[in-house]
Write a protein that holds these residues in place. Structure first.
Motif, short mmCIF file in Angstrom:
data_model
loop_
_atom_site.label_atom_id
_atom_site.label_comp_id
_atom_site.label_asym_id
_atom_site.label_seq_id
_atom_site.Cartn_x
_atom_site.Cartn_y
_atom_site.Cartn_z
N VAL A 83 -8.49 48.20 -4.49
CA VAL A 83 -8.33 46.77 -4.70
C VAL A 83 -7.97 46.55 -6.17
O VAL A 83 -8.57 47.15 -7.06
N GLU A 84 -6.98 45.70 -6.42
CA GLU A 84 -6.54 45.37 -7.77
C GLU A 84 -7.71 44.74 -8.54
O GLU A 84 -8.20 43.69 -8.17
N SER A 85 -8.15 45.42 -9.61
CA SER A 85 -9.35 44.99 -10.33
C SER A 85 -9.19 43.65 -11.03
O SER A 85 -10.16 42.93 -11.23
N THR A 86 -7.96 43.27 -11.40
CA THR A 86 -7.77 42.01 -12.12
C THR A 86 -7.44 40.84 -11.19
O THR A 86 -7.22 39.73 -11.66
N ALA A 87 -7.40 41.08 -9.89
CA ALA A 87 -7.06 40.01 -8.94
C ALA A 87 -8.17 38.97 -8.89
O ALA A 87 -9.35 39.29 -8.84
N GLU A 88 -7.75 37.71 -8.89
CA GLU A 88 -8.69 36.59 -8.80
C GLU A 88 -9.10 36.34 -7.35
O GLU A 88 -10.22 35.91 -7.08
N HIS A 89 -8.20 36.60 -6.43
CA HIS A 89 -8.44 36.34 -5.01
C HIS A 89 -7.77 37.46 -4.22
O HIS A 89 -6.64 37.84 -4.53
N VAL A 90 -8.48 37.99 -3.21
CA VAL A 90 -7.94 39.09 -2.40
C VAL A 90 -8.30 38.83 -0.94
O VAL A 90 -9.46 38.59 -0.61
N VAL A 91 -7.28 38.89 -0.07
CA VAL A 91 -7.49 38.66 1.36
C VAL A 91 -6.64 39.65 2.15
O VAL A 91 -5.56 40.02 1.72
N GLU A 92 -7.17 40.10 3.29
CA GLU A 92 -6.44 41.03 4.16
C GLU A 92 -6.26 40.43 5.54
O GLU A 92 -7.13 39.70 6.03
N ALA A 93 -5.14 40.80 6.17
CA ALA A 93 -4.85 40.39 7.54
C ALA A 93 -3.93 41.42 8.17
O ALA A 93 -3.30 42.22 7.48
N ASP A 94 -3.87 41.42 9.49
CA ASP A 94 -2.96 42.31 10.21
C ASP A 94 -1.58 41.68 10.31
O ASP A 94 -1.43 40.46 10.36
N LEU A 95 -0.57 42.55 10.35
CA LEU A 95 0.81 42.13 10.52
C LEU A 95 1.46 43.11 11.48
O LEU A 95 1.60 44.29 11.16
N HIS A 96 1.83 42.62 12.66
CA HIS A 96 2.44 43.48 13.67
C HIS A 96 3.96 43.45 13.47
O HIS A 96 4.58 42.40 13.53
N VAL A 97 4.55 44.63 13.23
CA VAL A 97 5.98 44.75 12.94
C VAL A 97 6.65 45.54 14.06
O VAL A 97 6.30 46.69 14.30
N LEU A 98 7.60 44.91 14.73
CA LEU A 98 8.33 45.57 15.82
C LEU A 98 9.68 46.10 15.37
O LEU A 98 10.15 47.13 15.85
N SER A 99 10.34 45.39 14.43
CA SER A 99 11.72 45.73 14.07
C SER A 99 11.84 46.79 12.97
O SER A 99 12.89 47.41 12.83
N GLY A 100 10.80 46.96 12.17
CA GLY A 100 10.87 47.89 11.05
C GLY A 100 11.43 47.27 9.78
O GLY A 100 11.67 47.97 8.80
N VAL A 101 11.63 45.96 9.77
CA VAL A 101 12.12 45.27 8.59
C VAL A 101 11.32 43.98 8.38
O VAL A 101 11.18 43.19 9.30
#
Length: 175
Positions: A83-101
């Motif tokens: 995790v970036e130590s200087t980040a003020e806010h950090v959030v994670e989520a899933d992203l489903h990629v079908l096309s590869g772009v």
């Protein structure tokens, strides 16, 4: 592809920009865009005030502190980075990629004109970090709001996970 990165400036019109697997996202929108139970771009009240990102299938909308040119860095990793130590806010989520772009756009930037990045197909975890920064070197409109580097780290995963706020920034946060 691991280690691939994309650094860019984008006009975060209406205080947001999008990272999308465009073709599957457009197909999903064709079927669900008029659903009154779904908030536009995933912007629920909780997304606006807590997460700072809106999540829809094949898409993450990144809320920005400025309605202006903002700087972002997307980096592809083999596994979850520190995790970036200087980040003020950090959030994670899933992203489903079908096309590869993945395509980057905003309300003011057509996807055809925005940057794109080749990524593995399948389920990716996306960590969005709001890292305090200086203004970009280009002219901006000088409007209100803090400057951040919107750092988006991506890595493949085989397990779906819930949205997770890893570090909560101050509230209110934009303006």
């Amino acid at each position: 592809m691991a280690g691939a990165s994309l650094r860019f400036l984008i006009d975060a019109d209406h205080g947001q920009f999008y990272v999308q697997d465009l073709e599957p996202y457009d197909a999903w929108m064709d079927e669900h865009a008029t659903d009154p139970d779904l908030p536009p771009a995933g912007w629920t009240r909780e997304a606006v005030h807590i997460h700072r990102i809106g999540v829809e299938p094949h898409s993450i909308s990144v809320g920005t502190a400025r309605d202006d040119l903002v700087e972002s860095l997307i980096t592809l990793h083999m596994s979850a980075p520190a995790v970036e130590s200087t980040a003020e806010h950090v959030v994670e989520a899933d992203l489903h990629v079908l096309s590869g772009v993945l395509t980057v756009s905003s309300p003011g930037v057509d996807p055809a004109d925005g940057p794109s990045l080749a990524v593995p197909t399948g389920l990716l975890r996306a960590r969005v970090s709001y890292v305090p920064s200086r203004p970009p070197v280009v002219d901006t409109n000088g409007g209100p709001g803090d400057h951040f580097l919107y750092r988006i780290d991506l890595w493949p995963t085989d397990r779906a996970s819930d949205l997770l706020v890893m570090r909560q920034g101050p509230s209110p946060w934009a303006g």
